[in-house]
Every structure is written in C-alpha cells, then in structure tokens.
Write an enzyme that holds these catalytic residues in place. Structure first.
Site: not given
Length: 389
Positions: A45, A347, A344
């Site tokens: 991610s 990240h 968040d």
C-alpha cells in the site's frame, strides 16, 4: 597493481545512480539526468496506485476506492492509500515520467512503466503465512504473484531476452517496500516478538528472491527499500498504548517495535550486500525508509506539523480506531491534511510522502516554509552512502 576495470566501471555507475537520487525532487525534473525512461514498481500500500481496488471481489468495497482517499490531489479515489500522491508519484514526476498506471488497469498506458504493487500484499505467499497461522486478510497478490505479472508484461513487450535487456537498460525497478504486512498481520494477530524475529530471515529471503527474478528479467538498476519505524504509527501506538514512559523514545514512538524494524532492515542490508556480489552486472541499492521517516518526524516538529494523530479517523488519543478506520461512516477528516504526517493511522499524507521523498535528495522538503539549519543543511559523503547504499 592491476586495476579491475569491471569493478571500476561498476562503482562509477553506482555513484551516478546514487547521485541521481540526490537532486531535489521538487526542482523541475531532476532525475532526468539518470535517463530513466520506465519505472517498474513492486510492493504494497505504500506504492499501490490502483491495483487492489480492481481486484475481485474485495477491491471495490475497500475504503481506498472512495473518498476521502485521494481528495487532496486527484479529487477522487484512485486506489492510493493516502489523500494524494505517494513517494512513487514524486519519483516519477522527478524523472519527467507520467504517474505509473496500475497493472490491473485495462486501459493503462504502459509505455513508461507499470505499477504492480497491491495494498495489503506480503513478501511471503499467503499460503506460507497460513502455515504459520497468520491470515492475509486483504489480498493474495503477494510478491511472487506480482513478479509473475511483471514477467507476463515483459514477455508481451519483448521478443527475446536480448530485446528485453535493450528495452530495460534505462529502466528503474523498485522492489518494495514489501514485507511490512507480513509483520503487521503477525503482530495484530497476536504473535510474540520472538516469533516475529523468527520470520525475518524468510521474509528477507523472499525479497531477495524477488530481486534475483527482477534482475533475471533484465533489470540493471534496482532499489530495495527497508521498513518504516513502525512503532511511530498511530495504529500501533493505539494498540500498544502504555503508561510506562520508558516504552517510548524521544519521538513518542514505541521502542520495541522500532528495534524490530531496525533488525529487519539490517538483515535486508546484509542480504543486499551479498546479492551485489552474486549479481555484479546489476546496480542494487538499499533505500533507507527508516531514516527518511525519522527525518520526517524532525522536520514536521520543527514546522509545527502534527506527528502523533491521524488526519482521518474516529477519535482517541491518536485519532485511530481499528473498528472505525478512515472511510467509516463516522470517521472525520482534519481541516488541513498538509499539516498532518499520518493520513489514516497506517499510511502517510501526501505531505508526509513529499517530505520523505525530499530526504533522499539531501535538500529542503520542497515547498516547506523554512530551511533546515546547521549540519542538516548539507549532505556529507558519508550521509549520502547511508541513505542509498
């Protein structure tokens, strides 16, 4: 004494590659000096630009497929796990190349590279993790799957190995960051620190096998990033919050988790050093994401940015709740994301990734209000070698 001309040339090319990364990413297209014409990205991610959201059946239902993800730059969700751009986007911009299209975008223009990274992916195959009683809950598109995608793509554009070598001679390959989720899932599923440390050799070997395959496909310039100081992330500071002050360092990060990340990174660096001897015709460098994140924290505190709380979340000390994460109905978004480093809780914000990218250049984080002072204003030769080696 006889001079080894091959070794001299190799070292010269390595110096050129390293120097390419030191030009400011905020200053036009500085990486053009490297003449990168394609970039290929493997990872999770930290780098995914839209593969997970295109996976069936879970992709479109993930929070990454809808706002507020992507709100600050694209004004809509692209599959990036942030409010805007990622480090790979800043690297592409600096090279004068378009943003990397995700491999699963059927309409993607792959002439200047492909992004194979998938949010939630692991270095070890999901079945290997399952054998350790670790569930990979997001995707089964682990590093070996991404490498297969890369092989299929390169076979589609190359007629033979020599043709591939010619096409890829100016390509940059990013193998990671990858492996972080192997540990994330293990930690959050209750594995002990001893069990985590026992996983490290296998995870590192999987990454090195990935680099070997990448080189076998024709890659000659490969960057292998290490892990972040995970003890600084709101997700872990929430999960393992304690009143024991000695559990935290000067940045209010959890020492034990950061020490584990350093252990992984040291093992990775040692393995890269060995692989360089095995693959003398390839330039393989380690990118120190750990130190880049440490710089991020120092820079952010100097300029009054929030380094503790997530911008998008559902309250609590760190504005993070595992049950009601960013994208949940009752989650809120901060008014000024550019003043937060965590997006968040897992990240970074676009600003955070921008500052980390700038660290690799040894210059000020582009667009930030003030310059760094004293010894941090200039890069010494020893510091350069510590950032990409």
């Amino acid at each position: 004494m006889a001079i080894n001309s091959t070794l001299v040339v190799k070292k010269f090319v390595l110096v050129i590659l390293v120097l390419c990364f030191w030009f400011s990413l905020s200053n036009g297209h500085p990486l053009k000096i490297c003449k990168f014409d394609r970039i290929y990205q493997l990872g999770d991610s930290i780098s995914d630009t839209g593969n997970l959201i295109r996976e069936v059946p879970i992709g479109a239902s993930t929070a990454f497929a809808r706002l507020p993800y992507g709100q600050s730059f694209f004004k809509n969700a692209t599959g990036r796990c942030s409010n805007g751009l990622l480090m790979i986007d800043f690297i592409a911009m600096a090279a004068g190349l378009p943003f990397l299209p995700p491999y699963k975008d059927v309409n993607g223009d792959f002439r200047h590279g492909v992004n194979f990274a998938v949010a939630g992916s692991t270095a070890l195959p999901s079945e290997v993790l399952a054998g350790k009683h670790i569930i990979s809950p997001v995707t089964t598109s682990s590093l070996n799957v991404q490498l297969d995608w890369m092989s299929n793509h390169l076979n589609s554009i190359c007629t033979n190995h020599r043709d591939c070598a010619e096409k890829l001679q100016h390509a940059l390959f990013m193998v990671g960051e990858i492996g972080g989720n192997d540990y994330n899932y293990a930690i959050l599923q209750g594995k002990t620190m001893d069990e985590l440390r026992g996983m490290v050799p296998e995870v590192v070997n999987a990454i090195m096998d990935g680099v070997r395959k990448t080189v076998s496909y024709g890659a000659t310039r490969v960057v292998v990033p290490g892990n972040f100081p995970i003890g600084c992330l709101p997700i872990y500071k929430t999960a393992f919050e304690t009143n024991i002050s000695t559990a935290y360092d000067e940045n209010q990060c959890l020492k034990q988790l950061n020490e584990f990340a350093m252990y992984h990174n040291e093992e990775l660096k040692q393995s890269i050093h060995k692989l360089k001897q095995e693959k003398p015709n390839a330039i393989i460098v380690y990118a120190d994401y750990y130190k880049a994140y440490q710089f991020l924290l120092q820079f952010a505190k100097l300029h009054g940015f929030d380094t503790q709380r997530a911008c998008c979340g559902s309250g609590g000390k760190y504005n993070f709740n595992m049950i009601r994460m960013c994208g949940a109905v009752d989650a809120t978004v901060c008014a000024h994301p550019h003043r937060y480093m965590s997006w968040d809780g897992v990240h970074l914000t676009q600003e955070g990734y921008k500052i980390m990218s700038a660290w690799f250049t040894g210059r000020t984080a582009g667009g930030a209000a003030a310059t760094r002072t004293s010894s941090s204003q200039r890069l010494g030769k020893n510091e350069i070698s510590a950032r990409i080696i």
